[in-house]
Design an enzyme around this catalytic site. Structure first.
Site, PDB file in Angstrom:
ATOM      1  N   ASP A 173      91.766 -46.361 -54.186  1.00 32.50           N
ATOM      2  CA  ASP A 173      90.674 -45.525 -54.656  1.00 32.50           C
ATOM      3  C   ASP A 173      91.267 -44.539 -55.673  1.00 32.50           C
ATOM      4  O   ASP A 173      92.488 -44.329 -55.699  1.00 32.50           O
ATOM      5  CB  ASP A 173      90.072 -44.797 -53.451  1.00 32.50           C
ATOM      6  CG  ASP A 173      88.965 -43.847 -53.846  1.00 32.50           C
ATOM      7  OD1 ASP A 173      88.040 -44.286 -54.562  1.00 32.50           O
ATOM      8  OD2 ASP A 173      89.029 -42.668 -53.450  1.00 32.50           O
ATOM      9  N   ASP A 211      90.514 -41.854 -49.692  1.00 35.06           N
ATOM     10  CA  ASP A 211      90.392 -40.514 -49.122  1.00 35.06           C
ATOM     11  C   ASP A 211      89.078 -40.322 -48.381  1.00 35.06           C
ATOM     12  O   ASP A 211      88.856 -39.268 -47.808  1.00 35.06           O
ATOM     13  CB  ASP A 211      90.520 -39.442 -50.223  1.00 35.06           C
ATOM     14  CG  ASP A 211      89.321 -39.420 -51.162  1.00 35.06           C
ATOM     15  OD1 ASP A 211      88.892 -40.515 -51.597  1.00 35.06           O
ATOM     16  OD2 ASP A 211      88.808 -38.333 -51.452  1.00 35.06           O
ATOM     17  N   ASP A 246      89.438 -41.174 -57.288  1.00 36.84           N
ATOM     18  CA  ASP A 246      89.128 -39.760 -57.064  1.00 36.84           C
ATOM     19  C   ASP A 246      89.640 -39.334 -55.689  1.00 36.84           C
ATOM     20  O   ASP A 246      89.228 -39.889 -54.681  1.00 36.84           O
ATOM     21  CB  ASP A 246      87.610 -39.518 -57.103  1.00 36.84           C
ATOM     22  CG  ASP A 246      87.067 -39.483 -58.514  1.00 36.84           C
ATOM     23  OD1 ASP A 246      87.583 -38.701 -59.319  1.00 36.84           O
ATOM     24  OD2 ASP A 246      86.122 -40.256 -58.803  1.00 36.84           O
TER      25      ASP A 246
HETATM   26 MG   LIG Z   1      87.855 -41.020 -53.346  1.00 37.96          MG
END
Ligand SMILES: [Mg+2]
Length: 371
Positions: free
Chosen positions: A35, A233, A37
């Site tokens: 991922d 995250d 961001d």
């Molecule tokens: Mg993310």
């Protein structure tokens, strides 16, 4: 390798995170599906140390794919941003949720279908690449509204989307992340903006990004991954998406998830591994071992306390065996396993107490309990 989707149900299986990894994750897996961001960057800037760590990951022989729910930018723009931050990437290494949405809409409605694109330039670019016709207004009678994140999305575009959906267009969302990470804390994500449209129309959108497994599956197909590891995250997109794609997962705490959210995770949101940031790809991960009375990870022990509470204690081992370096999260790993062992089938807020100064300091750092 037994860590994939460990502990997906109750019974006698060990909870997620318990198994650890006796070899660095770069050796246990062949491709990392990262991922972006909150993992590689937060806002415009790299997560400190991560570009260097990813160079080390590649040096160790692991390949990288980038899988982002952020629909605003094109794969070319994302690859250029990554390269500028020191993580070399080409457009073919990047999969965006705009591409996933365009593929789904083209399959559903046929190439040549008309769509109203709401969001950054990535949404319309991916739609055109999939053979869809992009229109500007509800009066152009779009077959679908495709909505993805874009900083410039405002009332006028949302109103256009509402009218089109009310006139019969299918509402398709590239993703439903309620928030995006930023240096100022979580800010409104696409899910929040999609919620504005669906609140007015009363119609739930079709969501095509993570946790739908299509993007991870496409990245596995492109890279030929045999033992993929999803790195993310967010629990409800990255980690659930990994499980639905049948891949192992590493949760990093450099983005939107904090310790309390992780502890309260429902079973399908529980990662296989945990690290402060993506540099955790380069390390071994200690197991969490039950000793009858409680759970131990490294020099940390968690025991049951009054009611449903857990007691964290720093209790260095009396072993002369060389222990892997503590990345500061061994106590949290033990807490997760202890709490999830008690709640194998549902998520529940954890009540945590620290016994002694080191435990209370650790809890304070994670924003938990009596720290
Ligand atoms: Mg993310």
């Amino acid at each position: 390798m037994t860590d994939t989707a460990a502990g997906t149900s109750g019974g006698t299986e060990l909870p997620s995170l318990a198994g650890g990894s006796p070899t660095p994750l770069t050796e246990a897996h062949d491709v990392a599906l990262l991922d972006l961001d909150g993992v590689v960057y937060v806002g415009p800037d790299a997560v400190p140390g991560v570009p260097e760590a990813l160079q080390g990951v590649r040096h160790a022989g692991m390949r990288l794919g980038f899988v982002t729910n952020n629909a605003a930018r094109t794969p070319e723009d994302v690859a250029a941003h990554l390269t500028e931050l020191g993580v070399e990437a080409t457009a073919a290494d990047v999969i965006t949720s705009s591409q996933a949405a365009a593929t789904v809409v083209a399959d559903l409605l046929g190439p040549g279908a008309r769509i109203l694109a709401v969001g950054g330039p990535g949404v319309a670019t991916a739609a055109r690449a999939a053979g869809l016709v992009v229109v500007e207004r509800a009066e152009d009678e779009p077959d679908a509204v495709v909505q993805g994140y874009g900083r410039e999305v405002g009332w006028a575009q949302l109103a256009e989307a509402v009218v089109a959906v009310r006139n019969g267009a299918r509402h398709v969302a590239t993703n439903a992340d309620a928030t995006i990470p930023s240096p100022r804390g979580p800010l409104p994500g696409n899910g929040a903006m999609v919620g504005v449209v669906s609140a007015v129309t009363g119609r739930p959108p079709l969501i095509t990004g993570k946790p739908d497994p299509a993007m991870h599956a496409e990245c596995v197909r492109r890279t030929g991954a045999q033992r993929p590891l999803v790195v993310g995250d967010r629990l409800d997109t990255d980690i659930e998406g990994a499980r639905r794609a049948g891949a192992a997962s590493l949760l990093v705490l450099s983005g939107v998830t904090d310790a309390a959210t992780l502890l309260a995770a429902v079973p399908q949101h529980r990662p296989d591994h945990l690290s402060p940031d993506a540099a955790g790809l380069l390390t071994v991960h200690p197991p969490v071992v039950g000793d009858g009375a409680g759970w131990r990870c490294g020099d940390w022990v968690v025991r049951p306390a009054e009611a449903d509470a857990l007691l964290l204690v720093h209790e260095p081992r009396q072993s002369d065996q060389a222990a892997p370096a503590d990345d500061g999260l061994d106590g949290l790993r033990a807490l997760c396993v202890a709490h999830w062992a008690r709640h194998p089938d549902d998520g529940s807020d954890a009540q945590v107490l620290g016994d002694g100064r080191p435990a209370r300091d650790a809890l304070r750092e994670w924003g938990l309990g009596n720290g």
